[in-house]
Design a protein around this motif. Sequence first.
Motif, PDB file in Angstrom:
ATOM      1  N   VAL A 140       0.932  -0.951  -0.158  1.00 18.47           N
ATOM      2  CA  VAL A 140       0.195  -0.077  -0.125  1.00 18.47           C
ATOM      3  C   VAL A 140       0.583   1.204   0.052  1.00 18.47           C
ATOM      4  O   VAL A 140       2.026   1.752   0.554  1.00 18.47           O
ATOM      5  N   GLY A 141       0.142   2.696  -0.725  1.00 17.55           N
ATOM      6  CA  GLY A 141       1.301   3.117  -0.664  1.00 17.55           C
ATOM      7  C   GLY A 141       0.214   4.622  -0.297  1.00 17.55           C
ATOM      8  O   GLY A 141      -0.942   4.498  -0.722  1.00 17.55           O
ATOM      9  N   LEU A 142       0.757   4.874   0.422  1.00 21.34           N
ATOM     10  CA  LEU A 142      -0.084   6.177   1.442  1.00 21.34           C
ATOM     11  C   LEU A 142       0.307   7.793   0.920  1.00 21.34           C
ATOM     12  O   LEU A 142       0.755   7.701   0.238  1.00 21.34           O
ATOM     13  N   VAL A 143      -1.004   8.166   0.274  1.00 20.74           N
ATOM     14  CA  VAL A 143      -0.599   9.730  -0.935  1.00 20.74           C
ATOM     15  C   VAL A 143      -1.401  10.569  -0.360  1.00 20.74           C
ATOM     16  O   VAL A 143      -2.700  10.095  -0.253  1.00 20.74           O
ATOM     17  N   GLY A 144      -0.547  11.667  -0.091  1.00 18.58           N
ATOM     18  CA  GLY A 144      -1.766  12.580   0.164  1.00 18.58           C
ATOM     19  C   GLY A 144      -1.255  14.179   0.220  1.00 18.58           C
ATOM     20  O   GLY A 144       0.233  13.947  -0.073  1.00 18.58           O
ATOM     21  N   PHE A 145      -1.141  14.982  -0.096  1.00 20.60           N
ATOM     22  CA  PHE A 145      -0.583  16.855   0.212  1.00 20.60           C
ATOM     23  C   PHE A 145       0.049  16.453   1.388  1.00 20.60           C
ATOM     24  O   PHE A 145      -0.430  15.984   2.499  1.00 20.60           O
ATOM     25  N   PRO A 146       0.972  17.501   1.678  1.00 20.90           N
ATOM     26  CA  PRO A 146       2.206  17.485   3.203  1.00 20.90           C
ATOM     27  C   PRO A 146       0.818  18.087   4.180  1.00 20.90           C
ATOM     28  O   PRO A 146      -0.618  19.110   3.837  1.00 20.90           O
ATOM     29  N   ASN A 147       0.687  17.951   5.300  1.00 18.39           N
ATOM     30  CA  ASN A 147       0.062  17.682   6.792  1.00 18.39           C
ATOM     31  C   ASN A 147      -1.572  17.155   6.801  1.00 18.39           C
ATOM     32  O   ASN A 147      -2.468  17.566   7.365  1.00 18.39           O
ATOM     33  N   ALA A 148      -1.441  15.594   5.475  1.00 18.52           N
ATOM     34  CA  ALA A 148      -2.868  15.210   5.177  1.00 18.52           C
ATOM     35  C   ALA A 148      -3.150  14.159   6.537  1.00 18.52           C
ATOM     36  O   ALA A 148      -4.134  14.037   7.169  1.00 18.52           O
ATOM     37  N   GLY A 149      -1.905  14.137   7.615  1.00 15.40           N
ATOM     38  CA  GLY A 149      -2.155  13.318   8.830  1.00 15.40           C
ATOM     39  C   GLY A 149      -1.147  12.082   8.365  1.00 15.40           C
ATOM     40  O   GLY A 149      -1.356  10.864   9.064  1.00 15.40           O
ATOM     41  N   LYS A 150      -0.494  11.557   7.447  1.00 13.02           N
ATOM     42  CA  LYS A 150      -0.119  10.514   6.085  1.00 13.02           C
ATOM     43  C   LYS A 150       1.085   9.837   8.123  1.00 13.02           C
ATOM     44  O   LYS A 150       1.106   8.472   7.582  1.00 13.02           O
ATOM     45  N   SER A 151       1.815  10.601   8.074  1.00  7.53           N
ATOM     46  CA  SER A 151       3.009  10.008   9.357  1.00  7.53           C
ATOM     47  C   SER A 151       2.600   9.432  10.049  1.00  7.53           C
ATOM     48  O   SER A 151       2.493   8.134  10.818  1.00  7.53           O
ATOM     49  N   SER A 152       1.244  10.342  10.633  1.00 12.13           N
ATOM     50  CA  SER A 152       0.373   9.710  11.592  1.00 12.13           C
ATOM     51  C   SER A 152      -0.415   8.621  11.344  1.00 12.13           C
ATOM     52  O   SER A 152      -0.321   7.826  12.698  1.00 12.13           O
ATOM     53  N   LEU A 153      -0.690   8.880  10.328  1.00 10.26           N
ATOM     54  CA  LEU A 153      -1.861   6.946  10.529  1.00 10.26           C
ATOM     55  C   LEU A 153      -0.564   6.031   9.928  1.00 10.26           C
ATOM     56  O   LEU A 153      -1.006   4.956  10.416  1.00 10.26           O
ATOM     57  N   LEU A 154       0.926   5.886   9.479  1.00 12.40           N
ATOM     58  CA  LEU A 154       1.611   5.261   9.428  1.00 12.40           C
ATOM     59  C   LEU A 154       1.943   4.993  10.749  1.00 12.40           C
ATOM     60  O   LEU A 154       1.943   3.603  11.215  1.00 12.40           O
ATOM     61  N   SER A 155       2.121   5.528  12.386  1.00  8.33           N
ATOM     62  CA  SER A 155       2.397   5.809  13.089  1.00  8.33           C
ATOM     63  C   SER A 155       1.648   4.596  13.727  1.00  8.33           C
ATOM     64  O   SER A 155       1.753   3.760  14.730  1.00  8.33           O
ATOM     65  N   LYS A 156      -0.052   5.136  13.580  1.00 10.90           N
ATOM     66  CA  LYS A 156      -1.247   3.952  14.626  1.00 10.90           C
ATOM     67  C   LYS A 156      -1.288   2.994  14.088  1.00 10.90           C
ATOM     68  O   LYS A 156      -1.419   1.806  14.619  1.00 10.90           O
ATOM     69  N   ILE A 157      -1.084   2.758  12.677  1.00  7.84           N
ATOM     70  CA  ILE A 157      -1.383   1.617  12.091  1.00  7.84           C
ATOM     71  C   ILE A 157      -0.470   0.299  11.974  1.00  7.84           C
ATOM     72  O   ILE A 157      -0.485  -0.617  11.702  1.00  7.84           O
ATOM     73  N   SER A 158       1.173   0.628  12.508  1.00  7.15           N
ATOM     74  CA  SER A 158       2.076  -0.024  12.154  1.00  7.15           C
ATOM     75  C   SER A 158       3.157   0.090  13.291  1.00  7.15           C
ATOM     76  O   SER A 158       2.510   0.714  14.354  1.00  7.15           O
ATOM     77  N   HIS A 159       4.389  -0.445  12.780  1.00  5.86           N
ATOM     78  CA  HIS A 159       5.380  -0.362  14.128  1.00  5.86           C
ATOM     79  C   HIS A 159       6.203   1.008  13.729  1.00  5.86           C
ATOM     80  O   HIS A 159       7.127   0.897  14.126  1.00  5.86           O
ATOM     81  N   ALA A 160       6.323   1.554  12.660  1.00 10.38           N
ATOM     82  CA  ALA A 160       6.976   2.203  12.057  1.00 10.38           C
ATOM     83  C   ALA A 160       6.571   3.697  12.882  1.00 10.38           C
ATOM     84  O   ALA A 160       5.980   3.640  13.373  1.00 10.38           O
ATOM     85  N   LYS A 161       7.923   4.674  13.123  1.00 10.65           N
ATOM     86  CA  LYS A 161       7.544   5.257  13.572  1.00 10.65           C
ATOM     87  C   LYS A 161       8.438   6.923  13.210  1.00 10.65           C
ATOM     88  O   LYS A 161       9.431   7.405  13.365  1.00 10.65           O
ATOM     89  N   PRO A 162       7.400   6.893  11.996  1.00  9.78           N
ATOM     90  CA  PRO A 162       8.221   8.378  11.581  1.00  9.78           C
ATOM     91  C   PRO A 162       7.794   9.951  11.991  1.00  9.78           C
ATOM     92  O   PRO A 162       7.358   9.701  13.890  1.00  9.78           O
ATOM     93  N   GLU A 163       8.522  10.541  12.006  1.00  5.19           N
ATOM     94  CA  GLU A 163       9.037  11.626  12.960  1.00  5.19           C
ATOM     95  C   GLU A 163       7.647  12.953  12.619  1.00  5.19           C
ATOM     96  O   GLU A 163       7.430  13.150  10.889  1.00  5.19           O
TER      97      GLU A 163
END
Length: 355
Positions: A140-163
């Motif tokens: 799955v590739g997350l597509v969106g404009f900056p600040n749409a909350g992609k990094s927050s979503l990734l940290s919620k659904i997976s074990h990734a820890k994006p800034e």
Amino acid sequence: YGNFIDNLRVYVRGGTGGMGYPRLGGEGGRGGDVWFIARERTTLKSIRERYPQKRFIAGTGANSSVKALKGEKGKDCEVHVPPGISVLCDDGTQIGELNAAGERLLAARGGLGGSLATNFLPCKGQRRIVHLDLKLIADVGLVGFPNAGKSSLLSKISHAKPEIANYAFTTVQPELGKIMYADYKQISVADLPGLIEGAHANKGMGHKFLKHVERTKQLLLVVDISGFQLSIKTRFRTAFETILLLTKELELYKEELLTKPALLAINKMDLPCAKDNLNELMKQLQNPQDFVHLLQEEMIPANTLEFKDIIPISTYTGEGIEELKARIRKCIDEEAEQENEEYRKKRLLLLQTSV
């Protein structure tokens, strides 16, 4: 682009052949070849650190001698690269791809050894400059404009820890995470640096972002329900306009991207007025043709994305996250089932024609 490297230019040269032995008709050994081999847990950054010269040269073939009229072949040079690599010549033509661990690609062939055909003189190996171009392979590739909350979503659904921060362009490099399910199935998700208007023309991170979308099996568009504005100088875009603009950017870069299965996650449902905005957006998405006049002509995509599902979520409160994970799983499973069905049909057809 941070420490992440997705393009590396290297020099490869096949080994020179060995000398022939004219008096006894001996043949020199062939020069070694340069091979690229896909291997998990390898990065282009590690290749650059390990081989700062970025030169890969195979061994020279052994000369023919009285003891060994047929010279030994030169030693091959094997370079481990990450899966998802396209190997391109300097002029941009593609030599080949390595998509799965263990796959091999011949990058430079060794020269022939000296023999009767070459007047017993050795030939030089093939030499060229090649580009290793990495495109992330994710389900799955997350597509969106900056600040749409992609990094927050990734940290919620997976074990990734994006800034994560509350300004645009927090993500400067692709982040990979894995969704873990109760039955131990894993689905990889790539959060790709934020698109901006004009990305297809290489504005912002343009092609650096868009090329990674090519290798993902499905798209997950993440849109801020309250709309989006990159800066004071740029226009404010509603959620509906944002979806159309994202579609347009994907279409202008590569039309085939719009044929991928797509889901839509509408984020920030915890904000006031989110419910009203959502009702308005659903109306617009049901009959997009009635609302496209809101955008300038050049911003209207020729084809609209067909969303398999639209899921309202909030990465702040956790609303809709579990449902989204279930929908992603369902979508991936359906796609795999379809592929298996097509494969079975092909095999059956082959059997029928061969009888």
